[in-house]
Every structure is written in C-alpha cells, then in structure tokens.
Design an enzyme around this catalytic site. Sequence first.
Site, PDB file in Angstrom:
ATOM      1  N   ASN A  26       0.826  -1.205   0.000  1.00 59.09           N
ATOM      2  CA  ASN A  26       0.000   0.000   0.000  1.00 59.09           C
ATOM      3  C   ASN A  26       0.872   1.273   0.000  1.00 59.09           C
ATOM      4  OD1 ASN A  26      -2.357   1.706   0.099  1.00 59.09           O
ATOM      5  ND2 ASN A  26      -3.440  -0.055   0.948  1.00 59.09           N
ATOM      6  N   ARG A  27       0.271   2.414   0.277  1.00 60.33           N
ATOM      7  CA  ARG A  27       0.943   3.697  -0.015  1.00 60.33           C
ATOM      8  C   ARG A  27       1.619   4.339   1.183  1.00 60.33           C
ATOM      9  NH1 ARG A  27      -3.372   2.965  -3.123  1.00 60.33           N
ATOM     10  NH2 ARG A  27      -3.125   3.363  -5.337  1.00 60.33           N
ATOM     11  N   HIS A  77       3.301  -0.104  -2.747  1.00 60.93           N
ATOM     12  CA  HIS A  77       3.675  -1.529  -2.797  1.00 60.93           C
ATOM     13  C   HIS A  77       5.183  -1.756  -2.907  1.00 60.93           C
ATOM     14  CE1 HIS A  77      -0.483  -2.348  -2.771  1.00 60.93           C
ATOM     15  NE2 HIS A  77      -0.733  -2.316  -4.060  1.00 60.93           N
ATOM     16  N   HIS A 130      -1.369  -9.885  -2.843  1.00 56.33           N
ATOM     17  CA  HIS A 130      -2.148  -9.066  -3.770  1.00 56.33           C
ATOM     18  C   HIS A 130      -2.867  -9.934  -4.808  1.00 56.33           C
ATOM     19  CE1 HIS A 130      -3.288  -5.571  -6.094  1.00 56.33           C
ATOM     20  NE2 HIS A 130      -2.675  -4.763  -5.237  1.00 56.33           N
ATOM     21  N   TYR A 185      -5.791 -11.359  -7.071  1.00 55.46           N
ATOM     22  CA  TYR A 185      -7.034 -10.870  -7.677  1.00 55.46           C
ATOM     23  C   TYR A 185      -7.938 -12.081  -7.823  1.00 55.46           C
ATOM     24  CZ  TYR A 185      -4.977  -6.433  -9.391  1.00 55.46           C
ATOM     25  OH  TYR A 185      -4.385  -5.197  -9.513  1.00 55.46           O
ATOM     26  N   ASP A 188     -11.416   1.159  -3.276  1.00 56.04           N
ATOM     27  CA  ASP A 188      -9.958   0.987  -3.197  1.00 56.04           C
ATOM     28  C   ASP A 188      -9.537   1.611  -1.871  1.00 56.04           C
ATOM     29  OD1 ASP A 188      -7.305   0.526  -3.694  1.00 56.04           O
ATOM     30  OD2 ASP A 188      -7.183   1.750  -5.512  1.00 56.04           O
ATOM     31  N   GLN A 199      -7.497  -3.965   2.756  1.00 53.90           N
ATOM     32  CA  GLN A 199      -7.733  -3.112   1.594  1.00 53.90           C
ATOM     33  C   GLN A 199      -8.619  -3.899   0.652  1.00 53.90           C
ATOM     34  OE1 GLN A 199      -6.248   0.020   1.139  1.00 53.90           O
ATOM     35  NE2 GLN A 199      -6.708   0.471  -1.000  1.00 53.90           N
ATOM     36  N   GLU A 220      -6.667  -7.307   0.553  1.00 50.15           N
ATOM     37  CA  GLU A 220      -5.280  -7.263   1.001  1.00 50.15           C
ATOM     38  C   GLU A 220      -5.255  -6.997   2.504  1.00 50.15           C
ATOM     39  OE1 GLU A 220      -3.391  -4.285  -1.709  1.00 50.15           O
ATOM     40  OE2 GLU A 220      -5.241  -4.589  -2.776  1.00 50.15           O
TER      41      GLU A 220
HETATM   42  C1  GLA Z   1      -3.670  -1.702  -4.779  1.00 53.03           C
HETATM   43  C2  GLA Z   1      -3.966  -0.269  -4.737  1.00 53.03           C
HETATM   44  C3  GLA Z   1      -4.708   0.132  -5.953  1.00 53.03           C
HETATM   45  C4  GLA Z   1      -3.966  -0.259  -7.197  1.00 53.03           C
HETATM   46  C5  GLA Z   1      -3.708  -1.723  -7.174  1.00 53.03           C
HETATM   47  C6  GLA Z   1      -2.879  -2.131  -8.373  1.00 53.03           C
HETATM   48  O1  GLA Z   1      -4.737  -2.470  -4.453  1.00 53.03           O
HETATM   49  O2  GLA Z   1      -4.659   0.116  -3.585  1.00 53.03           O
HETATM   50  O3  GLA Z   1      -4.903   1.516  -5.939  1.00 53.03           O
HETATM   51  O4  GLA Z   1      -2.752   0.411  -7.250  1.00 53.03           O
HETATM   52  O5  GLA Z   1      -3.048  -2.073  -5.996  1.00 53.03           O
HETATM   53  O6  GLA Z   1      -3.373  -1.642  -9.558  1.00 53.03           O
END
Ligand code: GLA
Length: 383
Positions: free
Chosen positions: A112-113, A138, A212, A214, A283, A320, A348
């Site tokens: 994450n950020r 990430h 991560h 999907y 998100d 997340q 996540e």
């Molecule tokens: C995470 C982020 C999203 C995006 C995805 C990858 O989940 O929170 O904003 O960047 O990864 O696309």
Amino acid sequence: MGLVVLAALAAMVLCSCSTVKQWTGSGPAEGPMDIDVTVFGTMPDGQDVRNYHLRNATGMTADIITYGAIVVALEAPDRDGTMTDIVLGYDNLADYLKETPYFGAIVGRYGNRIGKGKFTLDGVTYTLATNNDENHLHGGLKGFDKVVWDDEPVWRPDGVGVKLTYLSKDGEEGYPGNLQATVIYVLTNKNELRVEYEATTDKATPVNLTHHGYFNLTGGKRDILGHELMLNADKFTPVDAGLIPSGHRVDVTDTPMDFRKATAIGARIDDDYEQLKFGGGYDHNWVLNKNGKIMTPAAKVYEPTTGRVMEVRTTEPGIQFYAGNFLDGTLTGKGGIVYQHRYGFCLETQHFPDSPNKPGFPSTILRPGSKYQTTTVYRFSAK
Ligand code: GLA
C-alpha cells in the site's frame, strides 16, 4: 543457492514417490497431497523461476512461483465440485515481467501507499522510491513482487506448501536496514490457502507485507460486480484524491462502505459518494473489528452463480478492498481471458496505508531483536 537447488531436487524426489505427479482433472479427485516443482521460466539474467504445484488431499491445487512469490493459479470447487482457476494472472513469466498490476504477488517492504514517499523514524527522514505519482506504492519501483525468492518445499500433516525467503538489503528502494523476509504458503486439507509472514531486521524499518491476489470466483466468466461481499468492519480510513488516508477512522453506517451485511460489490460502487470518486470505486482500507482477538474473521465473499465462497481470516488490523477499478481490458491473462474493468477483486490484509506518517494508526515499525509475524487464511467452499 546450492541448498535451494538441493531442496528443489529433494522435493522432486519426494514427488516421484507419491502416486499423483500432477493433477489436471476437472472434478475433485481425492488423493494424496503432493508438491510438484517445475521450471516456470528464466529471468533475463539466466536465473530459473520455479513453480510449486501444490495439491491437497481434496484435489484443490495452487501454483506458486518464486518470482514475486506469485500465486499464478488456484483451483477451487464450485457447488457441483467442478474445479476452476479463480485467480487472475498469466501463464508465462514473460507476461509477468512485461506488465502486471501486482497479480497474485506478495507486496512489500511496505504494501500500500506511503504519502510522498517520505517518513521520519527516530529523527531521520527517509526518502523512498515514488511510483504512484508523488507517492510510494507496494514497495516502490522494484518491490518484493519483482524479485526472485529462495524456496523450499513445506510438508505439514494437514497440508503442503512452499517457504519463500528474500533478503531486502539496507537502502533498497530507500528503506533502512537489512530485512530478512519469509512467506510460507500452505494449501491445507481444509481447502485453505494459509499465508504466514515473518521478518527480522538489523535497523528499525516499516514493514507491511500482504498478498495481492485478484480473485474472480466465477473463474473469469464475467466481472466481479455480482459477488456478494461481507466485511467485518464498522469503520474505514477515508483517503484524499491520491488515496492517502487522512488519519481518521470513519463509521461506515449509511454509506456505500457498509459491508457488514453481505452486499453485491456492484450495488453501490458507482454511487455519488466522494470516497468512491477517489480510485474510481472501492480501493480503501477497512478497520477490522478485532474485539481483542488476534486471529479474526475479516471478509466473506459469495458468488451466486457458482456457489463458491471465500472467507478471509487474519491477524492484521486492516483490509484493503480493491475492486479492480484500474483493469480496463488492456491486459490479457491466462487462457486468453481479457481482464475487463472490475474483472477481479483484491482483499489485502494489512496495516493501514501511510502508517509511518500517521501516529494514530497501529505502528508498522519493526526493530532489531523483534520479529514481524502475521498470518492470513483464505478458505474456499461452496454452497
Ligand atoms: C492496490 C492499490 C490500488 C492499485 C492496485 C494495483 O490495491 O490500492 O490503488 O494500485 O493495488 O493496480
């Protein structure tokens, strides 16, 4: 390195002793657990990337590669027992090397950020690689999703797995300290994918590791908007337009962020609600209701057409939920499936985004002498 090769060889020898080498059937087949190690591809520098094909006693399978610790395939039964691959990804290494929005990978050192890619720790300001406009996402330009991990097979009484280790050197992507990270994936006989994370460091550093993956429980037949999601969270952490949290925890009541009762992902995703404009849908990080427990239920997803159910339990304080809003039909995955808008969702489990800059959030700082240890379990069933 020699040890790793020996371990892989040992795994192959063990595999050749079991009756099932590789299971490719289309229905559940009871049988022995198995690990089959093959070469998935070769890195530009000549290094092999191995694939661990795990098969549990019920016939569920997982394929995990040493590049990025990526779960490249995961087959789970529907209500008729039909096995289908329910994760997004590619069928070859070249595609992963070319472009991936972190499909199935372990992200780190900080998943994450981190706002503006900066944080101050013990009076020292660190500058990280920025790869998401002005922010760090990430782990930076070459995070844990883009390195080759060392590997060894894991045999447990209740499942089979792979232990992956990676030494992230002092200064990598701007982080302080040599971080020794370990991720153990185990496919259990209860149809769980269990992920155990560990790390130690020689200098204080933030750490936030997550998976991560999907998921698309239809097996990629349609988008994920019909999946019904429950999140065990009374609050979420609102963000700004760059998806950096304000530091507040906000009650989900009477907002499209309220998933305490199972609700279709698509029911409110395009509502006129400011938070949903940032990120083009869901998100965000939800604050899990922990009630003093260490391991807690975090999320449950039900896919009505196939009956598949995925339950997530974790030791982490947050999750997340990302609805695949950035997928736009430009990536073609396994089996030629075009990943259209919202074709996969991520759950996540993690500490909250930007925690190193948010003193009110649970700390993500690991210090020498302490051990980072978290566990997340994804359990699959059908009804
Ligand atoms: C995470 C982020 C999203 C995006 C995805 C990858 O989940 O929170 O904003 O960047 O990864 O696309």
